[in-house]
Design a protein around this motif. Structure first.
Motif, short mmCIF file in Angstrom:
data_model
loop_
_atom_site.label_atom_id
_atom_site.label_comp_id
_atom_site.label_asym_id
_atom_site.label_seq_id
_atom_site.Cartn_x
_atom_site.Cartn_y
_atom_site.Cartn_z
N ILE A 180 0.54 -1.12 -0.01
CA ILE A 180 -0.06 -0.04 -0.12
C ILE A 180 0.78 1.27 -0.02
O ILE A 180 0.67 2.28 -0.72
CB ILE A 180 -0.90 -0.07 1.23
CG1 ILE A 180 -2.14 -1.12 1.08
CG2 ILE A 180 -1.70 1.30 1.26
CD1 ILE A 180 -2.86 -1.29 2.33
N LEU A 181 1.84 1.41 0.83
CA LEU A 181 2.78 2.45 0.81
C LEU A 181 3.60 2.88 -0.32
O LEU A 181 3.67 3.69 -0.82
CB LEU A 181 3.74 2.41 2.04
CG LEU A 181 3.16 2.19 3.61
CD1 LEU A 181 4.41 1.98 4.42
CD2 LEU A 181 2.68 3.86 3.90
N LYS A 182 3.78 1.46 -1.07
CA LYS A 182 4.41 1.76 -2.29
C LYS A 182 3.66 2.27 -3.34
O LYS A 182 4.01 3.02 -4.33
CB LYS A 182 5.35 0.49 -2.67
CG LYS A 182 6.45 -0.18 -1.91
CD LYS A 182 6.77 -1.40 -2.35
CE LYS A 182 7.83 -2.02 -1.51
NZ LYS A 182 8.48 -3.55 -1.85
N ILE A 198 -0.41 7.46 6.37
CA ILE A 198 -1.28 8.01 4.89
C ILE A 198 -2.51 8.75 5.48
O ILE A 198 -2.82 8.90 6.82
CB ILE A 198 -1.75 6.69 4.51
CG1 ILE A 198 -2.80 6.08 5.39
CG2 ILE A 198 -0.61 5.91 3.83
CD1 ILE A 198 -3.65 4.74 4.32
N SER A 199 -2.91 9.57 4.55
CA SER A 199 -4.05 10.45 4.68
C SER A 199 -4.89 10.56 3.48
O SER A 199 -4.56 10.00 2.60
CB SER A 199 -3.84 11.79 5.40
OG SER A 199 -2.90 12.64 4.48
N LYS A 200 -6.05 11.36 3.49
CA LYS A 200 -6.80 11.57 2.28
C LYS A 200 -6.69 13.11 1.90
O LYS A 200 -6.70 13.94 2.67
CB LYS A 200 -8.30 11.20 2.67
CG LYS A 200 -8.43 9.83 2.73
CD LYS A 200 -9.92 9.71 3.06
CE LYS A 200 -10.31 8.12 3.17
NZ LYS A 200 -11.58 7.86 3.50
N GLU A 239 4.08 12.76 5.67
CA GLU A 239 5.68 12.93 5.61
C GLU A 239 6.20 11.82 6.59
O GLU A 239 7.20 11.23 6.09
CB GLU A 239 6.03 14.14 6.46
CG GLU A 239 5.60 15.54 5.71
CD GLU A 239 6.50 15.46 4.32
OE1 GLU A 239 7.52 15.00 4.62
OE2 GLU A 239 6.10 15.78 3.45
N GLU A 240 5.42 11.21 7.51
CA GLU A 240 5.92 10.06 8.19
C GLU A 240 5.72 8.95 7.26
O GLU A 240 6.59 7.95 7.34
CB GLU A 240 4.94 9.84 9.28
CG GLU A 240 5.37 10.72 10.54
CD GLU A 240 6.76 10.49 11.12
OE1 GLU A 240 7.18 9.41 11.30
OE2 GLU A 240 7.28 11.62 11.11
N GLY A 241 4.70 8.81 6.38
CA GLY A 241 4.60 7.59 5.57
C GLY A 241 5.76 7.62 4.44
O GLY A 241 6.34 6.67 4.08
N LEU A 263 8.36 4.66 3.77
CA LEU A 263 8.56 4.02 2.40
C LEU A 263 10.12 4.13 2.35
O LEU A 263 10.72 3.12 1.86
CB LEU A 263 8.09 4.86 1.47
CG LEU A 263 8.14 4.16 0.02
CD1 LEU A 263 7.54 2.97 -0.06
CD2 LEU A 263 7.29 5.29 -0.78
N SER A 264 10.95 5.01 2.92
CA SER A 264 12.29 5.31 2.53
C SER A 264 13.10 4.13 3.34
O SER A 264 13.90 3.51 2.72
CB SER A 264 12.83 6.68 2.89
OG SER A 264 12.50 7.55 2.29
#
Length: 391
Positions: free
Chosen positions: A17-19, A52-54, A64-66, A70-71
């Motif tokens: 999902i993050l990717k 994540i957010s909408k 930004e945390e997401g 991912l990094s």
């Protein structure tokens, strides 16, 4: 790395999902890309809260945390380090008036690697259970009025409880002396709490189809006969997805009018669905913690599966050569009244592995046959015939 972030990225689905969200996507776009069930996607999206957010279009995007998470994923995977810590989706029991937890139910959950979460309910009763097993499987109990349990389970339950008003041990109330079945089936539907932040996100016509599918992850849905129309109240647009003949909702209030159908499919993971005055050829219901109330007419088949939760109401079977009522309960309640033609044959069968089944007696008729099959594994199924009904 904090534990919340580790919990998020240690799951393969959540990493995907993050990717994927390097480009904002809607719920339906993620569902199609990941090829998983709607309740599963909703579960993982909630686990990614904060990462994540909408956006203003109602699409999911990385915070930004997401982006940091991912990094970290990309860095670790580039070094061929495993992040696997896969856990199964928990069984969530929600909006239930009375619910009974059995040792057999917990053993099955443990075998599947699943946890049990109970929340927003009235009364929860724990039967005699190995405390170690309960500690392993029960994740939490939240917003529950009354918990009943043996003395030896108090410590475990207390440590898992949040906003539980009363914990009663055996013998602390005369009510505890009632029989198993009467406690189970005396339940009246609870008042489902509606989020006061809901706003109207859709109020308009629906595309007409012979088939309708409802997927609910918390919330309330009312379906009745009429011209195809939907009134939807949600926290935001992203909580509602309408795709052809499928309506998906996360914590919404939906009011749906629809004409008679070929098939109606209901998949509910917490919340309540009521259906009234609609005729259909086939009904398919899957409940994983929640309530479904029916007042409908079916011609061919009603296939109902309850995995923690409750199905109740009335089903009228229309005259047909061969009809079926298939009921499977795994830790829950099936309480259904049938309205049948007087001259229909009835053939009943059951499979019981801990629990109770009460079915109409078989009979020979001249106008078609109704096959009733009930399977219970820790729960109650009660099917009775409305003797005053005549077709």
């Amino acid at each position: 790395m904090n534990m919340d972030m580790f919990d998020a990225i240690s799951n393969e689905v959540r990493r995907k999902i993050l990717k994927s969200l390097q480009v904002p996507k809607s719920f339906s776009e993620l569902l199609e890309e990941l090829d998983i069930e709607s309740p599963a996607l909703a579960f993982h999206l909630k686990k990614l809260d904060g990462l994540i957010s909408k956006n203003n279009e109602g699409k999911y995007t990385l915070t930004e945390e997401g982006k940091k998470a991912l990094s970290i994923i990309n860095m670790i995977e580039s070094q061929h380090i495993s992040l696997s810590n896969q856990t199964e989706i928990p069984m969530i029991i929600q909006y239930v008036d009375n619910f009974i937890v059995t040792e057999n139910m917990l053993r099955k959950l443990k075998e599947k690697g699943r946890k049990l979460i109970i929340r927003d309910s009235n009364t929860v009763e724990f039967q005699a259970i190995d405390p170690n097993l309960l500690n392993d499987v029960l994740e939490n109990i939240e917003n529950v009025s009354t918990v009943k349990c043996p003395d030896e389970l108090v410590n475990v339950i207390s440590s898992k409880s949040k906003n539980v008003i009363t914990i009663r041990t055996a013998g602390s109330s005369e009510e505890d002396k009632e029989g198993f079945l009467s406690r189970f089936l005396s339940a009246i539907f609870p008042s489902i709490r509606i989020n006061n932040r809901l706003r109207i996100v859709y109020d308009g016509p629906l595309q007409t189809s012979n088939d309708l599918s409802i997927e609910l992850d918390g919330g309330v849905v009312t379906i009745f006969k009429g011209e195809p129309h939907l009134l939807a109240k949600c926290v935001d647009m992203g909580d509602l997805d309408i795709n052809n003949n499928t309506i998906r909702a996360d914590g919404c209030y939906l009011k749906i009018s629809y004409p008679d159908l070929n098939s109606l499919k209901i998949n509910i993971n917490g919340g309540k669905v009521s259906v009234s005055e609609i005729k259909m050829n086939n009904l398919y219901v899957e409940i994983d913690g929640g309530i479904v109330d029916l007042n409908i007419a079916v011609q061919n088949e009603a296939n109902i599966s309850v995995d923690g939760g409750k199905i109740s109401g009335q089903i009228s079977f229309l005259p047909y050569k061969e009809s079926k009522l298939l009921l499977s309960v795994d830790g829950g309640i099936g309480d259904v009244t049938l309205s049948l033609p007087d001259d229909i044959s009835v053939i009943s069968s059951s499979s019981i592995n801990g629990g109770f089944v009460d079915l109409p007696k078989g009979r020979i008729g001249k106008n078609g046959v109704l096959y009733i099959n009930a399977s219970v594994d820790g729960g109650v199924i009660k099917v009775k015939e409305n003797k005053g009904h005549t077709n």
